[in-house]
Design a protein around this motif. Sequence first.
Motif, short mmCIF file in Angstrom:
data_model
loop_
_atom_site.label_atom_id
_atom_site.label_comp_id
_atom_site.label_asym_id
_atom_site.label_seq_id
_atom_site.Cartn_x
_atom_site.Cartn_y
_atom_site.Cartn_z
N ILE A 55 41.27 7.06 -74.95
CA ILE A 55 41.18 6.92 -73.67
C ILE A 55 40.35 8.22 -73.09
N ALA A 56 40.52 9.16 -73.87
CA ALA A 56 40.42 10.57 -73.54
C ALA A 56 38.38 10.60 -73.80
N ALA A 57 38.23 9.86 -74.63
CA ALA A 57 36.88 9.81 -74.77
C ALA A 57 36.06 9.02 -73.85
N ALA A 58 36.59 8.15 -73.45
CA ALA A 58 36.26 6.89 -72.39
C ALA A 58 36.14 7.75 -70.90
N HIS A 59 37.12 8.53 -70.80
CA HIS A 59 37.14 9.37 -69.42
C HIS A 59 36.04 10.24 -69.55
N GLN A 60 35.64 10.92 -70.55
CA GLN A 60 34.43 11.79 -70.49
C GLN A 60 33.28 11.14 -70.29
N VAL A 61 33.07 9.94 -70.43
CA VAL A 61 31.92 9.23 -70.34
C VAL A 61 31.73 8.73 -68.86
N HIS A 62 33.00 8.22 -68.16
CA HIS A 62 33.18 7.69 -66.95
C HIS A 62 33.10 9.02 -65.86
N ALA A 63 33.58 10.32 -66.38
CA ALA A 63 33.19 11.27 -65.52
C ALA A 63 32.04 11.84 -65.53
N ALA A 64 31.23 11.69 -66.36
CA ALA A 64 29.88 11.98 -66.41
C ALA A 64 28.99 11.09 -65.67
N HIS A 66 29.71 9.68 -63.24
CA HIS A 66 30.00 9.71 -61.52
C HIS A 66 30.14 11.07 -61.36
N ALA A 67 29.45 12.00 -61.79
CA ALA A 67 29.24 13.45 -61.41
C ALA A 67 28.62 13.82 -60.37
N LYS A 68 27.62 13.08 -59.89
CA LYS A 68 26.69 13.13 -58.81
C LYS A 68 27.33 13.55 -57.62
N VAL A 69 28.52 13.14 -57.41
CA VAL A 69 29.23 13.38 -55.93
C VAL A 69 29.59 14.68 -56.12
N PHE A 70 29.60 15.33 -57.22
CA PHE A 70 29.97 16.74 -57.27
C PHE A 70 28.68 17.70 -57.26
#
Length: 475
Positions: A55-64, A66-70
């Motif tokens: 789950i932690a690995a998958a979270h990193q992919v998801h965060a990357a 959706h990083a454009k909003v930041f």
Amino acid sequence: MTIIACDLCVIGAGSGGLSVAAAAAAFGVNVVLIERGKMGGDCLNTGCVPSKALIAAAHQVHAARHAKVFGIDADQITVDYARVHDHIHDVIATIAPVDSQERFESLGVTVLRGEGRFVSPSTVQVGDSTVRARRFVIATGSHAAVPPIPGLKDVPYLTNESVFDLKALPARLLVLGGGPIGCELAQSFQRLGSAVTVIEMARPLAKDDPEAAAIVIEAMRRDGVEFMLGRKAGAVTRDGDMITLSLEGEDGSVSQVSGTHLLVATGRRPILHGLNLEAGNIASTPRGITVDSGLRSVTNRRVYAVGDVAGGAQFTHAANYHAGLVIRNALFRLPVKVEATAIPWATYTEPELAQAGLTEDAARRMHGDIRVMNAPFHHNDRAIAERDTDGFIKAITTKTGRVLGATIVGRGAGDIAGQWQMAVNQKMNIRAFAGTVYPYPTRAEISRRAAIAYFAPSLASPWLRRLIALLRHLG
């Protein structure tokens, strides 16, 4: 044949068994611990630890993604699943020494590797050793329940016990079962690059609050997970590299879905085989060892059961809770009783879904007239700053404000649930949350917002308004 006499014999070196053995050894008790598989059991090797690493690995992919909003561009994202596999097993290896045979032997525990089977109500045999104990604790855990679907045994299906050994990402993953395990793994593999379909006969996350579960399911759909609901698998076939499920709908319709891999996540069953319970005069059912409210066998008073094999909630923390009760009773003869509402749970999807105490439906059945207070994360400043406002907290109390439970869905829900579980266990009033000062800005502030909502109706009280007016008049 070696004969070993001891005060306490623990069968199973998973979370519950290890907790019992460590605590008993700390009190100077002579303990024998038996394990036929890997030390650490399901939690360390095929359950909680590897799944959270995935789950932690998958979270990193998801965060990357959706990083454009930041204001961060991370367009070129690649997943090397062989390295994800290595990450998962590195996490296991890092934690493993805490559960190792060497550590427990250093605590004074005698560790026997092999299958323990009762040969009498007071004796267990392990290989060429015979263990005679005053008390036994069965902590053998559970394994994946595989339904009797025609053709299933003829295809290479996965369970939580084998999925973490994959070194290549499944191209198209079918997940049979929409419970916590199925949903956690489905979302993670989808985020890592698989095309995932979840097949579920009933409502996904059926034991959870429906309103909270719906938010999780919608988030999974946004990630790309497909759901086929109201369908059960009628047969499984394989054609080359593809596995096909024939599905039967509630209306009698028939459909098919195919994938490169099939993950079976249809629940768990207690591990009883090999124990020779009949020789030990230990009653059991398919749900587990038959125990009383203090986790003691109803037919052999020398024997206790903890964790999944005791037939209750199947969580690591439940096994640890059971272990504490057994130590109190077996060593100190203190009366103990399992309290079902004392055990919280969490599903580690994104958003997380956690429950402390009673759900709203359960509280209404047990208490009738209750109070329910809601507070959404989209009013929480930390959630707004993190651009992650999905979810809410639902606090449930009696009419007089005693906390009965809380449902939390959102980032960090499992962490927030702990304070609400303490409130349930200690029979605290909702005023405790309303009067607590939380660090700002934190997601935990949502607890205070929900608590303040309990007092909102009183703000409109005409008597209160008259009192304020009187005090204002008096200066």
